[in-house]
Design an enzyme around this catalytic site. Structure first.
Site, PDB file in Angstrom:
ATOM      1  N   TYR A 135       0.731  -1.198  -0.116  1.00  0.00           N
ATOM      2  CA  TYR A 135      -0.155  -0.082   0.004  1.00  0.00           C
ATOM      3  C   TYR A 135       0.883   1.399   0.018  1.00  0.00           C
ATOM      4  O   TYR A 135       0.158   2.366  -0.390  1.00  0.00           O
ATOM      5  CB  TYR A 135      -1.033  -0.048   1.312  1.00  0.00           C
ATOM      6  N   LYS A 186       3.290 -15.454   2.690  1.00  0.00           N
ATOM      7  CA  LYS A 186       3.248 -16.287   1.511  1.00  0.00           C
ATOM      8  C   LYS A 186       5.021 -16.455   1.022  1.00  0.00           C
ATOM      9  O   LYS A 186       5.412 -15.961   0.169  1.00  0.00           O
ATOM     10  CB  LYS A 186       2.523 -15.148   0.443  1.00  0.00           C
ATOM     11  N   ASP A 218      -2.965 -18.069   1.788  1.00  0.00           N
ATOM     12  CA  ASP A 218      -4.227 -18.826   1.183  1.00  0.00           C
ATOM     13  C   ASP A 218      -4.818 -19.904   2.164  1.00  0.00           C
ATOM     14  O   ASP A 218      -5.938 -19.930   2.224  1.00  0.00           O
ATOM     15  CB  ASP A 218      -3.674 -19.183  -0.248  1.00  0.00           C
ATOM     16  N   ASP A 242      -5.572  -6.727   5.706  1.00  0.00           N
ATOM     17  CA  ASP A 242      -6.771  -6.262   5.199  1.00  0.00           C
ATOM     18  C   ASP A 242      -7.706  -7.154   4.906  1.00  0.00           C
ATOM     19  O   ASP A 242      -9.079  -7.065   5.230  1.00  0.00           O
ATOM     20  CB  ASP A 242      -6.415  -5.073   4.163  1.00  0.00           C
ATOM     21  N   ASP A 246     -11.309  -8.783   7.254  1.00  0.00           N
ATOM     22  CA  ASP A 246     -12.673  -8.295   6.734  1.00  0.00           C
ATOM     23  C   ASP A 246     -13.238  -9.673   6.680  1.00  0.00           C
ATOM     24  O   ASP A 246     -14.559 -10.110   7.116  1.00  0.00           O
ATOM     25  CB  ASP A 246     -12.867  -7.672   5.436  1.00  0.00           C
TER      26      ASP A 246
END
Ligand code: NAD
Length: 353
Positions: A135, A186, A218, A242, A246
């Site tokens: 980001y 990852k 994942d 993020d 959620d």
């Protein structure tokens, strides 16, 4: 005590009004100063984070934020968009540690899309790094490549010190809970997160009591749905956090229930609900204000070290749910449907009680 209140856009002002009632209840009206952020600030000052708002936030002990954003700003150049104001204030205040608890209130077990036995008693703390990663990494942008074709570029980047400081927040959080920490990365594909895993493992030597495990993102996305109660504290980078936070929020029934705290090195914090500005229901008195009210509770716990007020507010929210009050997002048959305003009043009445 100085609290900067930034209501923002969409449902931001409505949900904030309910949190202010709680501050009023504690006689803290004089501690509050208001300023616009996001689209509301852009409309007034052509800037989603005006100088005066930033100054107020820098001078405050804590910031309480509603939400920013509206589809009508989506065509603006990126630096004028509401979300950019939010990213900038997090960066300017150096709020690198985002704490997002996902707690299942027993009364809402049937609001979850998962089976009750999978989510009953769920209590996860997600620690998300907030000021680094893809980001913020440079270079970024949309350019023409050598073939004359448009190309989008973002850069995933973490320095060792950035990973180390969020690791300490996560290990300390695990020490206060069940001493289990799962780090999400990852590392099989991305070098940035290979370094993340190495540093997490190094820091774990300073917390021998904490059992550290690692999981690829994942798999973590899948495990959160399959068996979320295997997790206690999870720590991850900005973009994975993020998305996973959620996902975790929906396990608990509604994103309208989930608070968050974003902290700097000295526990100065910005407190905001995990959800966005919900333009689809803005101004309709339908929004759930409980995530904002619970964010205010977190402010007392983390910035003002006031466990009593935290407990009082959380207790009032639990009581409201036990008494059957529900906004539309958590409504089920046999409960009492109320709007945003009435839900705020119900919380204050139980604080008074
Ligand atoms: P959103 O979280 O605003 O809404 C997603 C869904 O959840 C909508 O159906 C909405 O009605 C519902 N919802 C959200 N909060 C609710 C509440 N308190 N009570 C009841 N229902 C609630 O996400 P979105 O629709 O993807 O984004 C809308 C705008 O918010 C966009 O401009 C986005 O950029 C912005 N946004 C802001 C933040 C923030 O301020 N921290 C976070 C996410 C999105």
């Amino acid at each position: 005590m100085k609290i900067a209140v930034l209501p923002g856009d969409g449902i931001g002002p409505e949900i904030m009004k309910q949190a202010i009632k709680v501050l009023d209840f504690f006689g803290l009206n004089d501690a509050i100063s208001y300023s616009p952020i996001g689209g509301a600030a852009y409309d007034l000052f052509n800037d989603p984070l005006p100088e005066a708002t930033l100054k107020l936030a820098l001078e405050a002990d804590a910031v309480l934020l509603g939400a920013v954003g509206d589809w009508k700003y989506d065509k603006l150049p990126r630096e004028f968009r509401p979300e950019r104001g939010l990213l900038r204030i997090r960066q300017e205040l150096n709020l690198f540690a985002n704490l997002r608890p996902a707690i299942m209130f027993p009364e809402l077990v049937h609001s979850s899309s998962l089976k009750p036995e999978i989510v009953t008693n769920l209590d996860i703390m997600i620690v998300r790094e907030l000021t680094g990663d893809i980001y913020f990494g440079q270079p970024r942008g949309i350019n023409k490549n050598e073939k004359g074709e448009r190309e989008g570029i973002n850069t995933m980047r973490y320095s060792e010190s950035e990973i180390r400081r969020i690791a300490h927040v996560a290990f300390l959080s695990a020490m206060k809970r069940s001493k289990r920490l799962c780090s999400i990365d990852k590392a099989n594909v991305l070098e940035t997160t290979e370094l993340w895993r190495e540093v997490m493992t190094e820091v774990s030597n300073e917390y021998p009591e904490v059992q550290l495990s690692h999981m690829y993102v994942d798999n973590a996305a899948m495990q959160l749905i399959r068996n979320p109660k295997q997790f206690d504290v999870m720590v991850t980078g900005n973009i994975f956090g993020d998305i996973l936070s959620d996902e975790a929020s929906m396990l608990t029934g509604s994103i309208g229930m989930l608070p968050s705290a974003s902290l700097d090195e000295n526990s100065k914090g910005m407190y905001e609900p995990s959800h966005g500005s919900a333009p689809d229901i803005a101004g309709k008195d339908q929004a759930n204000p409980l995530a904002t009210i619970l964010s205010l509770a977190m402010m007392f716990k983390y910035t003002f070290d006031d466990q009593k007020k935290f407990d009082a507010i959380e207790g009032a929210v639990k009581k409201v749910l036990q008494d059957g009050f529900r906004t539309a997002d958590i409504y089920s048959n046999g409960t009492i449907l109320v709007g945003c305003e009435k839900m705020g009043n119900a919380v204050v009445e139980r604080l008074e009680g």
